[in-house]
Design a protein around this motif. Structure first.
Motif, PDB file in Angstrom:
ATOM      1  N   LYS A 106       0.819  -1.209   0.000  1.00 50.90           N
ATOM      2  CA  LYS A 106       0.000   0.000   0.000  1.00 50.90           C
ATOM      3  C   LYS A 106       0.860   1.269   0.000  1.00 50.90           C
ATOM      4  N   TYR A 107       2.042   1.160   0.568  1.00 49.75           N
ATOM      5  CA  TYR A 107       2.877   2.346   0.779  1.00 49.75           C
ATOM      6  C   TYR A 107       4.252   2.240   0.128  1.00 49.75           C
ATOM      7  N   LYS A 108       4.412   1.355  -0.856  1.00 47.13           N
ATOM      8  CA  LYS A 108       5.748   1.164  -1.430  1.00 47.13           C
ATOM      9  C   LYS A 108       6.259   2.408  -2.145  1.00 47.13           C
ATOM     10  N   GLU A 109       5.390   3.167  -2.794  1.00 49.14           N
ATOM     11  CA  GLU A 109       5.836   4.387  -3.464  1.00 49.14           C
ATOM     12  C   GLU A 109       6.343   5.399  -2.441  1.00 49.14           C
ATOM     13  N   GLU A 110       5.629   5.492  -1.319  1.00 51.46           N
ATOM     14  CA  GLU A 110       6.054   6.407  -0.266  1.00 51.46           C
ATOM     15  C   GLU A 110       7.386   5.958   0.332  1.00 51.46           C
ATOM     16  N   ALA A 111       7.540   4.645   0.509  1.00 49.80           N
ATOM     17  CA  ALA A 111       8.792   4.125   1.046  1.00 49.80           C
ATOM     18  C   ALA A 111       9.948   4.395   0.083  1.00 49.80           C
ATOM     19  N   MET A 112       9.729   4.183  -1.199  1.00 51.58           N
ATOM     20  CA  MET A 112      10.784   4.434  -2.178  1.00 51.58           C
ATOM     21  C   MET A 112      11.138   5.923  -2.212  1.00 51.58           C
ATOM     22  N   MET A 113      10.133   6.779  -2.080  1.00 54.99           N
ATOM     23  CA  MET A 113      10.394   8.216  -2.021  1.00 54.99           C
ATOM     24  C   MET A 113      11.191   8.539  -0.757  1.00 54.99           C
ATOM     25  N   GLY A 114      10.849   7.874   0.334  1.00 54.22           N
ATOM     26  CA  GLY A 114      11.596   8.063   1.579  1.00 54.22           C
ATOM     27  C   GLY A 114      13.046   7.649   1.429  1.00 54.22           C
ATOM     28  N   PHE A 115      13.291   6.489   0.800  1.00 56.12           N
ATOM     29  CA  PHE A 115      14.659   6.030   0.567  1.00 56.12           C
ATOM     30  C   PHE A 115      15.413   7.031  -0.309  1.00 56.12           C
ATOM     31  N   ALA A 116      14.758   7.476  -1.366  1.00 60.39           N
ATOM     32  CA  ALA A 116      15.405   8.429  -2.275  1.00 60.39           C
ATOM     33  C   ALA A 116      15.680   9.755  -1.556  1.00 60.39           C
ATOM     34  N   SER A 117      14.727  10.203  -0.738  1.00 60.56           N
ATOM     35  CA  SER A 117      14.906  11.451   0.009  1.00 60.56           C
ATOM     36  C   SER A 117      16.052  11.337   0.999  1.00 60.56           C
ATOM     37  N   PHE A 118      16.105  10.212   1.693  1.00 61.60           N
ATOM     38  CA  PHE A 118      17.193  10.027   2.640  1.00 61.60           C
ATOM     39  C   PHE A 118      18.531   9.959   1.916  1.00 61.60           C
ATOM     40  N   GLY A 119      18.548   9.306   0.764  1.00 62.13           N
ATOM     41  CA  GLY A 119      19.778   9.250  -0.026  1.00 62.13           C
ATOM     42  C   GLY A 119      20.234  10.638  -0.431  1.00 62.13           C
ATOM     43  N   LEU A 120      19.290  11.467  -0.848  1.00 63.65           N
ATOM     44  CA  LEU A 120      19.619  12.850  -1.214  1.00 63.65           C
ATOM     45  C   LEU A 120      20.121  13.623   0.002  1.00 63.65           C
ATOM     46  N   PHE A 121      19.456  13.451   1.121  1.00 60.35           N
ATOM     47  CA  PHE A 121      19.859  14.120   2.359  1.00 60.35           C
ATOM     48  C   PHE A 121      21.259  13.675   2.770  1.00 60.35           C
ATOM     49  N   ALA A 122      21.495  12.370   2.779  1.00 66.72           N
ATOM     50  CA  ALA A 122      22.798  11.842   3.192  1.00 66.72           C
ATOM     51  C   ALA A 122      23.900  12.329   2.261  1.00 66.72           C
ATOM     52  N   SER A 123      23.605  12.358   0.977  1.00 64.55           N
ATOM     53  CA  SER A 123      24.572  12.851   0.004  1.00 64.55           C
ATOM     54  C   SER A 123      24.874  14.328   0.252  1.00 64.55           C
TER      55      SER A 123
END
Length: 167
Positions: A106-123
């Motif tokens: 139900k929330y995989k798109e949100e999770a993938m966006m979260g992963f991508a956002s965290f990756g951007l933040f960490a970078s």
């Protein structure tokens, strides 16, 4: 490989892992028929269990990469602790199987966006740390250069003053 490639690679690995787990969930829930006939027990077969433990290990490896990128230092879990975590997750995977994927689906798109956002933040954090370090090195070099120039000038003035006073 640059930071962008690492994040993209991590996202691709996550997507593949989630797709694999989703396929296993469909098999377990009866949406898809298994390719080979076997018992329809409620417990997970050893092959599926091994695949799930592999996914847990992959998640730990990905988290090591994320922590390393965010902190700017090489980071790895202690092998013993990592092994204990994976071993401890086995009984939970046996108990609950892949039912958690229904929620995740139900929330995989949100999770993938979260992963991508965290990756951007960490970078971004890693880049800021690197730039601050470079700035500090440049400032220290400029300060040392200025001090050595001033010291050279003072010594030159003292020599001239001493020569003028004696003459």
């Amino acid at each position: 490989m640059n930071e962008h490639d690492e994040v993209t690679s991590d996202n691709t690995e996550f997507e593949q892992a989630f797709n694999d787990l989703e396929a296993l969930d469909r098999l377990e829930s009866g949406i898809e028929e298994p390719e080979s006939s076997g018992d329809n027990e409620s417990s997970i077969d050893p092959l599926t269990s091994a695949a799930l433990l592999g996914a847990v290990e992959m998640g730990l490896n990905a988290s090591e990469g994320i922590i390393a990128m965010a902190s700017g230092v090489d980071f790895e879990y202690k092998a013993e602790q990592k092994g204990k975590f994976i071993d401890a997750s086995g009984p939970l995977l046996q108990k609950y199987g892949l039912t958690w994927l229904e929620w995740f689906d139900k929330y995989k798109e949100e999770a993938m966006m979260g992963f991508a956002s965290f990756g951007l933040f960490a970078s971004s954090v890693a880049t800021i740390k690197r730039l601050r370090l470079e700035q500090a090195i440049m400032l220290q070099a400029a300060t040392q250069s200025k001090e050595s120039t001033e010291q050279g000038g003072e010594h030159g003035e003292e020599t001239q003053t001493a020569t003028t006073t004696t003459a």
